[in-house]
Design a protein around this motif. Structure first.
Motif, PDB file in Angstrom:
ATOM      1  N   LEU A  64       0.840  -1.204   0.000  1.00 25.31           N
ATOM      2  CA  LEU A  64       0.000   0.000   0.000  1.00 25.31           C
ATOM      3  C   LEU A  64       0.875   1.253   0.000  1.00 25.31           C
ATOM      4  CD1 LEU A  64      -2.717  -1.075   2.611  1.00 25.31           C
ATOM      5  CD2 LEU A  64      -3.027  -0.855   0.140  1.00 25.31           C
ATOM      6  N   ALA A  65       1.936   1.235   0.813  1.00 20.11           N
ATOM      7  CA  ALA A  65       2.854   2.372   0.851  1.00 20.11           C
ATOM      8  C   ALA A  65       3.641   2.491  -0.453  1.00 20.11           C
ATOM      9  CB  ALA A  65       3.809   2.239   2.033  1.00 20.11           C
ATOM     10  N   LEU A  66       4.099   1.353  -0.977  1.00 19.38           N
ATOM     11  CA  LEU A  66       4.863   1.369  -2.221  1.00 19.38           C
ATOM     12  C   LEU A  66       4.022   1.906  -3.376  1.00 19.38           C
ATOM     13  CD1 LEU A  66       7.721   0.493  -3.148  1.00 19.38           C
ATOM     14  CD2 LEU A  66       6.720  -1.676  -3.851  1.00 19.38           C
ATOM     15  N   THR A  67       2.738   1.577  -3.387  1.00 14.65           N
ATOM     16  CA  THR A  67       1.843   2.074  -4.435  1.00 14.65           C
ATOM     17  C   THR A  67       1.774   3.592  -4.426  1.00 14.65           C
ATOM     18  OG1 THR A  67       0.516   0.063  -4.323  1.00 14.65           O
ATOM     19  CG2 THR A  67      -0.535   1.990  -5.292  1.00 14.65           C
ATOM     20  N   MET A  68       1.879   4.187  -3.240  1.00 14.72           N
ATOM     21  CA  MET A  68       1.826   5.647  -3.135  1.00 14.72           C
ATOM     22  C   MET A  68       3.099   6.314  -3.648  1.00 14.72           C
ATOM     23  SD  MET A  68      -1.209   6.332  -1.982  1.00 14.72           S
ATOM     24  CE  MET A  68      -1.592   5.047  -3.207  1.00 14.72           C
ATOM     25  N   ALA A  69       4.178   5.557  -3.747  1.00 12.05           N
ATOM     26  CA  ALA A  69       5.424   6.120  -4.274  1.00 12.05           C
ATOM     27  C   ALA A  69       5.527   5.957  -5.778  1.00 12.05           C
ATOM     28  CB  ALA A  69       6.635   5.456  -3.606  1.00 12.05           C
ATOM     29  N   PHE A  70       4.940   4.894  -6.310  1.00 12.18           N
ATOM     30  CA  PHE A  70       5.031   4.619  -7.734  1.00 12.18           C
ATOM     31  C   PHE A  70       3.854   5.247  -8.501  1.00 12.18           C
ATOM     32  CE2 PHE A  70       7.717   0.478  -7.391  1.00 12.18           C
ATOM     33  CZ  PHE A  70       8.791   1.253  -6.993  1.00 12.18           C
ATOM     34  N   GLY A  71       3.995   5.240  -9.834  1.00 12.77           N
ATOM     35  CA  GLY A  71       2.922   5.749 -10.679  1.00 12.77           C
ATOM     36  C   GLY A  71       2.951   7.247 -10.895  1.00 12.77           C
ATOM     37  N   LEU A  72       4.027   7.916 -10.460  1.00 10.68           N
ATOM     38  CA  LEU A  72       4.099   9.363 -10.641  1.00 10.68           C
ATOM     39  C   LEU A  72       4.339   9.760 -12.088  1.00 10.68           C
ATOM     40  CD1 LEU A  72       6.340  10.335  -7.574  1.00 10.68           C
ATOM     41  CD2 LEU A  72       3.856  10.476  -7.759  1.00 10.68           C
ATOM     42  N   ALA A 115      -8.503   5.394  -5.299  1.00 10.88           N
ATOM     43  CA  ALA A 115      -9.126   4.233  -5.949  1.00 10.88           C
ATOM     44  C   ALA A 115      -8.164   3.047  -5.966  1.00 10.88           C
ATOM     45  CB  ALA A 115      -9.552   4.592  -7.370  1.00 10.88           C
ATOM     46  N   ALA A 116      -6.877   3.301  -6.208  1.00 11.80           N
ATOM     47  CA  ALA A 116      -5.878   2.231  -6.217  1.00 11.80           C
ATOM     48  C   ALA A 116      -5.760   1.598  -4.834  1.00 11.80           C
ATOM     49  CB  ALA A 116      -4.532   2.777  -6.668  1.00 11.80           C
ATOM     50  N   LEU A 117      -5.779   2.411  -3.786  1.00 15.95           N
ATOM     51  CA  LEU A 117      -5.725   1.874  -2.426  1.00 15.95           C
ATOM     52  C   LEU A 117      -6.940   1.001  -2.136  1.00 15.95           C
ATOM     53  CD1 LEU A 117      -4.469   4.846  -0.194  1.00 15.95           C
ATOM     54  CD2 LEU A 117      -3.232   2.763  -0.799  1.00 15.95           C
ATOM     55  N   ALA A 118      -8.112   1.475  -2.552  1.00 16.37           N
ATOM     56  CA  ALA A 118      -9.340   0.714  -2.308  1.00 16.37           C
ATOM     57  C   ALA A 118      -9.302  -0.626  -3.033  1.00 16.37           C
ATOM     58  CB  ALA A 118     -10.556   1.532  -2.754  1.00 16.37           C
ATOM     59  N   LEU A 139      -8.705   4.281   9.093  1.00 16.45           N
ATOM     60  CA  LEU A 139      -8.769   5.571   8.399  1.00 16.45           C
ATOM     61  C   LEU A 139      -7.485   6.365   8.595  1.00 16.45           C
ATOM     62  CD1 LEU A 139     -12.449   6.651   9.177  1.00 16.45           C
ATOM     63  CD2 LEU A 139     -11.543   5.767   7.021  1.00 16.45           C
ATOM     64  N   ALA A 140      -6.897   6.287   9.788  1.00 17.55           N
ATOM     65  CA  ALA A 140      -5.636   6.991  10.026  1.00 17.55           C
ATOM     66  C   ALA A 140      -4.526   6.440   9.138  1.00 17.55           C
ATOM     67  CB  ALA A 140      -5.249   6.879  11.498  1.00 17.55           C
ATOM     68  N   ALA A 141      -4.497   5.118   8.976  1.00 19.26           N
ATOM     69  CA  ALA A 141      -3.489   4.496   8.114  1.00 19.26           C
ATOM     70  C   ALA A 141      -3.631   4.978   6.680  1.00 19.26           C
ATOM     71  CB  ALA A 141      -3.615   2.975   8.185  1.00 19.26           C
ATOM     72  N   PHE A 142      -4.868   5.030   6.192  1.00 22.04           N
ATOM     73  CA  PHE A 142      -5.067   5.480   4.822  1.00 22.04           C
ATOM     74  C   PHE A 142      -4.799   6.974   4.690  1.00 22.04           C
ATOM     75  CE2 PHE A 142      -6.394   1.359   4.033  1.00 22.04           C
ATOM     76  CZ  PHE A 142      -6.684   1.184   2.696  1.00 22.04           C
ATOM     77  N   LEU A 146      -2.166   8.534   1.939  1.00 21.89           N
ATOM     78  CA  LEU A 146      -2.523   9.595   0.992  1.00 21.89           C
ATOM     79  C   LEU A 146      -1.675  10.846   1.219  1.00 21.89           C
ATOM     80  CD1 LEU A 146      -6.394   9.157   0.868  1.00 21.89           C
ATOM     81  CD2 LEU A 146      -4.738   8.566  -0.915  1.00 21.89           C
ATOM     82  N   LEU A 147      -1.309  11.112   2.461  1.00 24.48           N
ATOM     83  CA  LEU A 147      -0.416  12.245   2.731  1.00 24.48           C
ATOM     84  C   LEU A 147       0.940  12.016   2.086  1.00 24.48           C
ATOM     85  CD1 LEU A 147       0.271  14.896   4.195  1.00 24.48           C
ATOM     86  CD2 LEU A 147       0.891  13.523   6.212  1.00 24.48           C
ATOM     87  N   PHE A 148       1.449  10.793   2.212  1.00 21.49           N
ATOM     88  CA  PHE A 148       2.729  10.470   1.569  1.00 21.49           C
ATOM     89  C   PHE A 148       2.616  10.615   0.053  1.00 21.49           C
ATOM     90  CE2 PHE A 148       5.693   7.285  -0.232  1.00 21.49           C
ATOM     91  CZ  PHE A 148       6.885   7.830   0.223  1.00 21.49           C
ATOM     92  N   ARG A 149       1.501  10.141  -0.514  1.00 22.30           N
ATOM     93  CA  ARG A 149       1.291  10.270  -1.956  1.00 22.30           C
ATOM     94  C   ARG A 149       1.258  11.728  -2.385  1.00 22.30           C
ATOM     95  NH1 ARG A 149       1.947   7.713  -6.746  1.00 22.30           N
ATOM     96  NH2 ARG A 149       0.452   8.422  -8.306  1.00 22.30           N
ATOM     97  N   PHE A 150       0.575  12.554  -1.606  1.00 24.52           N
ATOM     98  CA  PHE A 150       0.462  13.971  -1.956  1.00 24.52           C
ATOM     99  C   PHE A 150       1.837  14.631  -1.988  1.00 24.52           C
ATOM    100  CE2 PHE A 150      -0.895  18.427  -0.920  1.00 24.52           C
ATOM    101  CZ  PHE A 150      -1.629  18.638  -2.078  1.00 24.52           C
TER     102      PHE A 150
END
Length: 253
Positions: A64-72, A115-118, A139-142, A146-150
């Motif tokens: 989940l965390a790795l997904t937020m780093a990739f795809g930029l 959507a990718a996280l879901a 919810l805190a984890a997500f 999302l903060l890391f993704r932003f």
């Protein structure tokens, strides 16, 4: 600041969302790619060296965390394409808020990231993974993800403005890979040489992954990392968001 910053940004967001309808294949690939990584590392090449307990329980929060780093690269490519095609110059000639184009692009990316996280979470549940924390922790984890993704998104936007051309995106976005794989997303730092394990532990992605594991009650979670998981993205935003908006304002001068 323009009094219409919100409406201008929403207009740019709707423009980006309209691209989804015209290019659904790109959106689908972006959503499915993290699922493929989860299946590949979890059941094909995953080993989980020195991970106590179920490796998938350790892997899912890391993915989940790795997904937020990739795809930029998708966002970076759109920004550079707008630059080279003169689209941004036309927008900047209009009476609109400075940076609304970038805000709209980032908002659309955040919707796709959510959507990718879901989707990834739904697949993980189908595979038998479970979050052991309560709804608040979930919810805190997500929120941390999302903060890391932003934060990573604005790093990518700034690099795209620096690169300036679509053909340079691949060379620039490869810088994301060390952040992703030199982390504890896929393996515990205890399985690495001492110096490498230390670097991995300080990686911003590792801080987010560890905090998310703790909030979700997964293997590898350690208390006390939420503060760092918030501080790292805020520090990145404090540096790269003003840089991106400032560089955008200077375009064409």
């Amino acid at each position: 600041m323009s009094p219409y910053v919100l409406t201008d940004s929403w207009t740019m967001t709707r423009r980006e969302l309209a691209h989804w309808a015209r290019q659904p294949g790109q959106v689908l690939v972006a959503l499915v790619f993290p699922v493929m990584l989860l299946l590949m590392f979890g059941y094909l090449v995953g080993g989980g060296r020195r991970v106590a307990g179920d490796y998938v329980d350790y892997l899912v929060p890391g993915m989940l965390a790795l997904t937020m780093a990739f795809g930029l690269e998708g966002t970076m490519l759109h920004v550079t394409q707008d630059l080279t095609r003169g689209v941004i110059d036309r927008f900047r000639s209009l009476p609109m808020a400075n940076g609304a184009v970038l805000v709209g692009r980032s908002a659309a990316d955040m919707l796709q990231s959510a959507a990718a996280l879901a989707l990834l979470t739904a697949v993980a549940y189908a595979l038998g993974w479970r979050a052991h924390g309560g709804p608040g922790s979930f919810l805190a984890a997500f929120g941390l993800l999302l903060l890391f993704r932003f934060a990573m998104l604005w790093v990518g936007i700034h690099l795209a403005l620096v690169a300036g051309r679509p053909e340079m995106v691949q060379a620039v976005q490869i810088l994301v890979w060390p952040v992703g794989f030199l982390s504890n997303a896929l393996a515990t730092p205890d399985a690495m040489p001492g110096w490498l394990g230390t670097a991995v532990r300080w990686n911003p992605l590792s801080q987010t992954a560890t905090a998310v594991r703790d909030l979700l009650g997964s293997q590898g979670g350690e208390p006390g990392h939420v503060g760092a998981a918030v501080a790292w993205p805020l520090a990145l935003l404090a540096v790269f968001l003003p840089l991106a908006v400032g560089r955008f304002a200077r375009l064409g001068r």
